[in-house]
Enzyme design. Structure first.
Site, PDB file in Angstrom:
ATOM      1  NE  ARG A 102      32.606  37.215  44.966  1.00 12.92           N
ATOM      2  CZ  ARG A 102      33.443  38.182  44.599  1.00 12.92           C
ATOM      3  NH1 ARG A 102      33.153  39.449  44.860  1.00 12.92           N
ATOM      4  NH2 ARG A 102      34.560  37.900  43.962  1.00 12.92           N
ATOM      5  CG  HIS A 129      38.774  34.736  45.120  1.00 13.93           C
ATOM      6  ND1 HIS A 129      37.849  34.440  44.136  1.00 13.93           N
ATOM      7  CD2 HIS A 129      38.997  36.075  45.030  1.00 13.93           C
ATOM      8  CE1 HIS A 129      37.531  35.544  43.486  1.00 13.93           C
ATOM      9  NE2 HIS A 129      38.210  36.546  44.008  1.00 13.93           N
ATOM     10  CD  GLN A 132      42.016  37.628  41.863  1.00 11.68           C
ATOM     11  OE1 GLN A 132      40.916  38.144  41.836  1.00 11.68           O
ATOM     12  NE2 GLN A 132      43.028  38.076  41.128  1.00 11.68           N
ATOM     13  CG  ASP A 225      42.899  40.074  49.813  1.00 12.04           C
ATOM     14  OD1 ASP A 225      42.295  41.025  49.273  1.00 12.04           O
ATOM     15  OD2 ASP A 225      42.323  39.028  50.202  1.00 12.04           O
ATOM     16  CB  CYS A 265      42.761  39.626  44.426  1.00 21.90           C
ATOM     17  SG  CYS A 265      42.220  39.902  46.119  1.00 21.90           S
ATOM     18  NE  ARG A 293      38.760  36.607  38.862  1.00 21.61           N
ATOM     19  CZ  ARG A 293      37.892  37.066  39.763  1.00 21.61           C
ATOM     20  NH1 ARG A 293      38.170  38.140  40.459  1.00 21.61           N
ATOM     21  NH2 ARG A 293      36.753  36.421  40.003  1.00 21.61           N
TER      22      ARG A 293
HETATM   23  N1  NVA Z   1      39.820  38.515  50.713  1.00 24.05           N
HETATM   24  C1  NVA Z   1      38.988  39.420  49.966  1.00 24.05           C
HETATM   25  C2  NVA Z   1      39.087  39.137  48.504  1.00 24.05           C
HETATM   26  C3  NVA Z   1      38.356  40.127  47.629  1.00 24.05           C
HETATM   27  C4  NVA Z   1      38.355  39.763  46.164  1.00 24.05           C
HETATM   28  C5  NVA Z   1      37.553  39.287  50.442  1.00 24.05           C
HETATM   29  O1  NVA Z   1      37.092  38.172  50.661  1.00 24.05           O
HETATM   30  O2  NVA Z   1      36.884  40.317  50.586  1.00 24.05           O
END
Ligand code: NVA
Length: 310
Positions: A102, A129, A132, A225, A265, A293
């Site tokens: 990540r 992502h 997800q 989100d 998410c 997940r």
């Molecule tokens: N768009 C959000 C997703 C979190 C799982 C972020 O990048 O923080």
């Protein structure tokens, strides 16, 4: 390097995505029957941004596959600062059977994959992502059966990783994806073009629909989100000032199909991008998404492991 990685949603063809989702459903039904990482083989996990679901679901999933999850502290490793991405990769791929990362820039993840002899998995970047989305598509399959032909409306910050991933993964699944956000917060023309290209082969489609009510009309799935993705914290007040009409309220959900499901998410901010009555209400499937997940990531790890050995 020639091994397959999972860096963005369109790394899987429509047939491959369907194969991975079918495998995820199977692994969910029989969690301990498949042990491709027995040994145990090690999977390295690196987090340069905060995490809860991703770390927990990868660690639990790797254990269920018979493997060992090795947490590499991104801050200590100083990837790209203390050592180049390439050198870090050359060290880690001698220790681990797969690398889960990540981070911020997609280009760094691409760089890692280019230097890795083992599969690299995107555990969220600024741009995508994809893990997800596998979990989300698995969740929709469970609630709706087929994916192809369904309409999903994503409301809020369409320009974030989740908006891009919905465009690519949703059209790969043959879905109609509508993105609805304020001006300046929709995916790039390039993303829409790529989604359109994919949709042309699957029967799916991608569109930007400014008006949130029009976006949810006839939708089978309503998605949101956070408005402030990780790394965008200093834009919080500007964002809060423009996103209000895209908040997923009971009225907005009532404008979708009566049997629509609501997805997020997580982490969620109740009363901001989603009303508490909605996320905690009967149409919400967010806890299924969070659980899935693990199953979805077990499937992609298993699939990549098999590809790497083929
Ligand atoms: N768009 C959000 C997703 C979190 C799982 C972020 O990048 O923080």
């Amino acid at each position: 390097m020639s091994t397959r990685s999972f860096l963005r949603d369109d790394d899987l063809t429509p047939a491959e995505q369907a194969e991975v989702l079918a495998l995820a459903a199977k692994l969910k039904a029989e969690p301990f029957d498949h042990q491709p990482l027995a040994g145990p083989r090690t999977v390295a996990m690196i987090f340069d941004k905060p995490t809860l679901r991703t770390q927990a679901s990868f660690a639990a999933g790797i254990a269920e596959l018979g493997g060992h999850a090795m947490l590499v502290d991104g801050t200590l490793a100083g990837i790209g600062k203390r050592e180049s991405v390439a050198d870090v990769t050359r060290v880690l791929d001698r220790q681990a059977a797969q690398i889960v990362w990540r981070t911020y820039a997609q280009a760094n993840l691409d760089d890692m994959a280019a230097h890795s002899s083992v599969p690299v998995i995107n555990a969220l970047t600024d741009d995508f992502h994809p893990c997800q989305l596998l979990a989300d598509l698995l969740t929709i399959r469970e609630h709706k059966g087929e994916l192809a032909g369904l309409t999903a409306a994503f409301l809020g910050d369409g320009a974030c990783n989740m908006g891009n991933s919905w465009l690519l993964a949703g059209t790969t699944a043959g879905m109609h994806i509508r993105i609805s956000g304020p001006d300046g917060y929709v995916p790039s023309d390039e993303m829409f073009a790529r989604a359109g290209e994919i949709g042309a082969t699957t029967g799916g489609s991608a569109s930007a629909v400014g008006d949130p009510l029009a976006a949810v009309a006839g939708a089978d799935v309503v998605i949101t989100d956070t408005w402030i993705s990780m790394g965008k914290e200093d834009e919080a007040s500007t964002r809060r000032a423009v996103f209000g009409p895209w908040s997923v309220t009971p009225d907005l959900v009532a404008a979708a199909n009566p049997d629509a499901i609501v997805m997020h998410c997580l982490p969620a901010y109740r009363g901001v991008e989603i009303a508490a009555e909605v996320i905690d209400g009967p149409q919400s499937v967010v806890w299924d998404e969070a659980e899935n997940r693990r199953h979805a990531q077990k499937a992609i790890m298993t699939w990549l492991h098999e590809k790497a050995r083929a």
